[in-house]
Design an enzyme around this catalytic site. Structure first.
Site, PDB file in Angstrom:
ATOM      1  NE  ARG A  18      -3.826   0.641   0.260  1.00  0.00           N
ATOM      2  CZ  ARG A  18      -4.859   0.460   1.374  1.00  0.00           C
ATOM      3  NH1 ARG A  18      -5.453  -0.355   2.092  1.00  0.00           N
ATOM      4  NH2 ARG A  18      -5.332   2.063   1.638  1.00  0.00           N
ATOM      5  CG  HIS A  43      16.751 -12.707   1.769  1.00  0.00           C
ATOM      6  ND1 HIS A  43      16.680 -14.062   1.536  1.00  0.00           N
ATOM      7  CD2 HIS A  43      17.217 -12.388   0.576  1.00  0.00           C
ATOM      8  CE1 HIS A  43      17.405 -14.585   0.453  1.00  0.00           C
ATOM      9  NE2 HIS A  43      17.626 -13.414  -0.337  1.00  0.00           N
ATOM     10  CG  HIS A  50      10.624  -8.995   0.611  1.00  0.00           C
ATOM     11  ND1 HIS A  50      12.132  -9.095   0.871  1.00  0.00           N
ATOM     12  CD2 HIS A  50      10.621 -10.047   0.044  1.00  0.00           C
ATOM     13  CE1 HIS A  50      12.517 -10.078   0.315  1.00  0.00           C
ATOM     14  NE2 HIS A  50      11.747 -10.734  -0.424  1.00  0.00           N
ATOM     15  CD  GLU A  70      18.007 -15.363   5.439  1.00  0.00           C
ATOM     16  OE1 GLU A  70      17.916 -16.281   6.366  1.00  0.00           O
ATOM     17  OE2 GLU A  70      17.136 -15.085   4.749  1.00  0.00           O
ATOM     18  CB  THR A 100      10.718 -18.084  -1.342  1.00  0.00           C
ATOM     19  OG1 THR A 100      11.247 -18.078  -0.266  1.00  0.00           O
ATOM     20  CG2 THR A 100      10.263 -19.451  -1.831  1.00  0.00           C
ATOM     21  CG  HIS A 190      12.998 -22.040   3.134  1.00  0.00           C
ATOM     22  ND1 HIS A 190      13.171 -20.830   2.602  1.00  0.00           N
ATOM     23  CD2 HIS A 190      12.078 -22.669   2.371  1.00  0.00           C
ATOM     24  CE1 HIS A 190      12.276 -20.637   1.537  1.00  0.00           C
ATOM     25  NE2 HIS A 190      11.669 -21.665   1.602  1.00  0.00           N
ATOM     26  CG  ASP A 191       8.965 -23.839   3.911  1.00  0.00           C
ATOM     27  OD1 ASP A 191       8.594 -22.569   4.036  1.00  0.00           O
ATOM     28  OD2 ASP A 191       8.650 -24.502   3.016  1.00  0.00           O
ATOM     29  CG  HIS A 214       5.525 -17.583   5.016  1.00  0.00           C
ATOM     30  ND1 HIS A 214       5.152 -16.607   3.969  1.00  0.00           N
ATOM     31  CD2 HIS A 214       4.582 -18.500   4.899  1.00  0.00           C
ATOM     32  CE1 HIS A 214       3.753 -17.015   3.593  1.00  0.00           C
ATOM     33  NE2 HIS A 214       3.533 -18.332   4.010  1.00  0.00           N
TER      34      HIS A 214
END
Length: 237
Positions: A18, A43, A50, A70, A100, A190-191, A214
């Protein structure tokens, strides 16, 4: 004690959708520390979809724990980290347009390049970490490159967790043992989530740091940031 570093990229994604400064990425970094996180991860990618390069410059002076940056060590990234001088740089082999991270470095194939970058970062006292798949040979060549740590790319573990967590964790345990034998520090990311983090940590308790973004930000939408960080820290007890 395994440290929790919160990746705040997704907060920047919402802000950028936004324009303006809502949510305030700097304030979120401060709050994560206030709520118990022991590090902040960012990152920045070349398209700045982002976290932006300026965000990195703004965050470094206001946090009191570790800053982990990163990214793919392209020239603009190297210039940024040499300017900011974070606690740690994690080198990730991302293509510029990649959505990603989806694989680690082939440290054998890229040994010369990684050795050169690692040596340059160390001139500024920056801890170096190389993002790698759970492969014992990749640990060996990360060590040869002069890295201080490796970060295990844990998506294969996370995706296999529900089906057979014992099998999913095996290559990570083997790689982690190899890293420890070589004297490499060990990170993971990661995840990782509230569902799979505790089991991972139980099997590889000598992990120095997990970087989680995330899943943690998604959980915070329901539980709030303070409670979410508390729950992740509980997984690392």
């Amino acid at each position: 004690m395994t440290k929790l570093s919160v990746n705040i990229n997704k907060v920047a994604t919402i802000r950028n959708a936004r324009g303006g400064n809502n949510p305030d990425v700097k304030q979120v970094a401060i709050d994560c520390e206030l709520f118990g996180a022991e590090g902040i991860t960012v990152h920045p990618r070349p398209d700045e979809r982002h976290i932006r390069y300026q965000d990195v410059r703004d965050i470094k002076p206001i946090i009191t724990t570790e800053l982990n940056i990163e990214g793919n060590p392209i020239p603009s990234f190297i210039d940024l980290v040499m300017e900011v001088k974070p606690t740690q740089v994690t080198m990730v082999p991302d293509a510029e347009s990649q959505l990603t991270s989806n694989h680690g470095w082939n440290t054998k194939e890229h040994l010369s390049f990684l050795t050169e970058v690692t040596a340059k970062l160390k001139t500024q006292g920056i801890r170096t970490s190389i993002f790698v798949d759970a492969d014992e040979e990749m640990m060996e060549y990360a060590y040869k490159a002069g890295a201080d740590r490796v970060e295990l790319y844990t998506e294969p573990y996370a995706s296999g967790y529900d089906t057979n967590r014992e099998e999913a964790i095996k290559p990570f345990v083997a790689a982690a043992i190899k890293a420890r034998q070589l004297g490499l520090g060990l990170n993971a990311g990661h995840d990782l989530s509230l569902q799979n983090l505790s089991y991972y940590h139980t099997l590889i308790p000598w992990t120095n740091e997990v970087s989680i973004g995330h899943a943690l930000i998604c959980d915070a939408l329901y539980m709030g940031l303070h409670e979410t960080i508390r729950q992740y820290l509980k997984c690392l007890e």
